[in-house]
Design a protein around this motif. Structure first.
Motif, PDB file in Angstrom:
ATOM      1  N   ALA A   1       0.817  -1.210   0.000  1.00  0.00           N
ATOM      2  CA  ALA A   1       0.000   0.000   0.000  1.00  0.00           C
ATOM      3  C   ALA A   1       0.854   1.265   0.000  1.00  0.00           C
ATOM      4  CB  ALA A   1      -0.935  -0.003   1.206  1.00  0.00           C
ATOM      5  N   SER A   2       2.004   1.206   0.673  1.00  0.00           N
ATOM      6  CA  SER A   2       2.873   2.385   0.755  1.00  0.00           C
ATOM      7  C   SER A   2       3.950   2.385  -0.332  1.00  0.00           C
ATOM      8  CB  SER A   2       3.543   2.441   2.135  1.00  0.00           C
ATOM      9  OG  SER A   2       4.312   1.268   2.373  1.00  0.00           O
ATOM     10  N   LYS A   3       3.862   1.404  -1.243  1.00  0.00           N
ATOM     11  CA  LYS A   3       4.789   1.284  -2.363  1.00  0.00           C
ATOM     12  C   LYS A   3       6.227   1.087  -1.890  1.00  0.00           C
ATOM     13  CE  LYS A   3       1.823   3.991  -5.425  1.00  0.00           C
ATOM     14  NZ  LYS A   3       1.676   5.168  -6.302  1.00  0.00           N
ATOM     15  N   THR A   4       6.345   0.273  -0.812  1.00  0.00           N
ATOM     16  CA  THR A   4       7.679  -0.065  -0.311  1.00  0.00           C
ATOM     17  C   THR A   4       7.766  -1.594  -0.186  1.00  0.00           C
ATOM     18  OG1 THR A   4       6.926   0.244   1.985  1.00  0.00           O
ATOM     19  CG2 THR A   4       7.966   2.133   0.896  1.00  0.00           C
ATOM     20  N   SER A   5       8.038  -2.093   0.994  1.00  0.00           N
ATOM     21  CA  SER A   5       8.111  -3.547   1.214  1.00  0.00           C
ATOM     22  C   SER A   5       7.861  -3.861   2.679  1.00  0.00           C
ATOM     23  CB  SER A   5       9.484  -4.073   0.809  1.00  0.00           C
ATOM     24  OG  SER A   5      10.482  -3.569   1.687  1.00  0.00           O
ATOM     25  N   ASP A   6       7.594  -5.131   2.966  1.00  0.00           N
ATOM     26  CA  ASP A   6       7.369  -5.510   4.362  1.00  0.00           C
ATOM     27  C   ASP A   6       8.641  -5.341   5.188  1.00  0.00           C
ATOM     28  OD1 ASP A   6       8.578  -7.558   2.948  1.00  0.00           O
ATOM     29  OD2 ASP A   6       7.647  -9.147   4.132  1.00  0.00           O
ATOM     30  N   THR A   7       9.803  -5.495   4.544  1.00  0.00           N
ATOM     31  CA  THR A   7      11.076  -5.269   5.249  1.00  0.00           C
ATOM     32  C   THR A   7      11.191  -3.827   5.718  1.00  0.00           C
ATOM     33  OG1 THR A   7      12.161  -6.966   3.896  1.00  0.00           O
ATOM     34  CG2 THR A   7      13.584  -5.405   5.070  1.00  0.00           C
TER      35      THR A   7
END
Length: 286
Positions: free
Chosen positions: A44-50
């Motif tokens: 959703a935030s255009k990043t990653s779970d890391t």
């Protein structure tokens, strides 16, 4: 202990670019984050779970689970309603001219005032009143649409506590005013989109000299929000200088009323002196 919003605001400038994306999403969409996995939040935030997990650590949590639980707890404790009481009016096919404008404005402004005051953090409010009373001097700043509220606030503060200056931009000697600033100074800054660069630069310079900053703005992550020691948000749709003007003055009136109601000897003495001076100067005094 600071809640997640305060932690994000205070540490925002220390975060990586990708962590800032997640942090901004959390601030803007807490209801969604409360039920999202770290992987879903990363997408959703255009990043990653890391990145989500690293942000949690950077904010001082043991992991994303602890951060999410705090968000959920905060939402459960929030009993305020964000519903707009005139949404029904907006959804109808009637044009504004067919609506009772007096009732329309009453309902609209009442909603913005309620939403603004209900989300005030009590500890921040008490700290603000204490600083407004006990600071050696106060400097108020606000430009464009924020100038009216800033002018009223400086005038009112001079009635209840005195020693308050209004910074008026080009007609003032900014360097001289900044030379008066120290750790016993309180900067009160009001700024809404589109934020003025001069407000940010002056407040930032005052903060570097040790001043405390009380900010009244629209977002924790706004330029003033990131500089502030105490933050109050005005809840209203843009443009806030039009839609949120009633809520802004309601917030300022809360602070002034709280100071006037204080039993601090400094406040009572100042108000007595002001009344005496007003009586002596009044053109109606015989």
């Amino acid at each position: 202990m600071d809640n997640y919003n305060e932690r994000i605001r205070k540490r925002f400038n220390e975060l990586t670019k990708r962590q800032k994306l997640v942090a901004k999403y959390i601030v803007d969409f807490p209801k969604e984050v409360a039920f999202q996995t770290s992987k879903q939040l990363g997408i959703a935030s255009k990043t990653s779970d890391t990145t989500v997990i690293r942000l949690s650590y950077a904010l001082g949590y043991s992991g994303y689970s602890e951060l999410q639980k705090e968000i959920q707890s905060t939402l459960l404790e929030d009993t305020s309603s964000n519903a707009d009481p005139i949404e029904g009016l907006r959804s109808t096919s009637k044009s504004l001219k067919d609506i009772n404008l007096i009732q329309h404005v009453i309902e609209q402004d009442s909603a913005y005032v309620r939403d603004t005051l209900e989300q005030v953090d009590y500890n921040q409010y008490k700290k603000a009143v204490e600083l407004l009373i006990k600071s050696e001097k106060r400097i108020v700043i606000g430009f464009r649409g924020s100038y009216g509220p800033a002018n009223w606030l400086s005038y009112s503060l001079n009635i209840v506590v005195g020693n308050t200056l209004l910074y008026r931009g080009e007609i003032e000697d900014a360097n001289y005013l900044l030379s008066l600033v120290n750790e016993r100074t309180l900067m009160v800054a009001i700024s809404f989109p589109r934020y003025t660069k001069e407000t940010y630069l002056f407040v930032n310079a005052a903060k570097k000299k040790g001043a405390k900053v009380l900010a009244i703005t629209d977002d924790e992550l706004s330029p003033l929000g990131l500089l502030s020691d105490i933050l109050f948000k005005v809840v209203a749709p843009p443009p806030i200088t039009l839609k949120g003007i009633t809520a802004t003055f309601a917030l300022l009136n809360l602070l002034i009323t709280s100071i006037a109601a204080s039993e601090e000897l400094k406040v009572q003495k100042r108000m007595e002196e002001y009344d005496q001076t007003s009586d002596e100067f009044s053109p109606y005094t015989k």
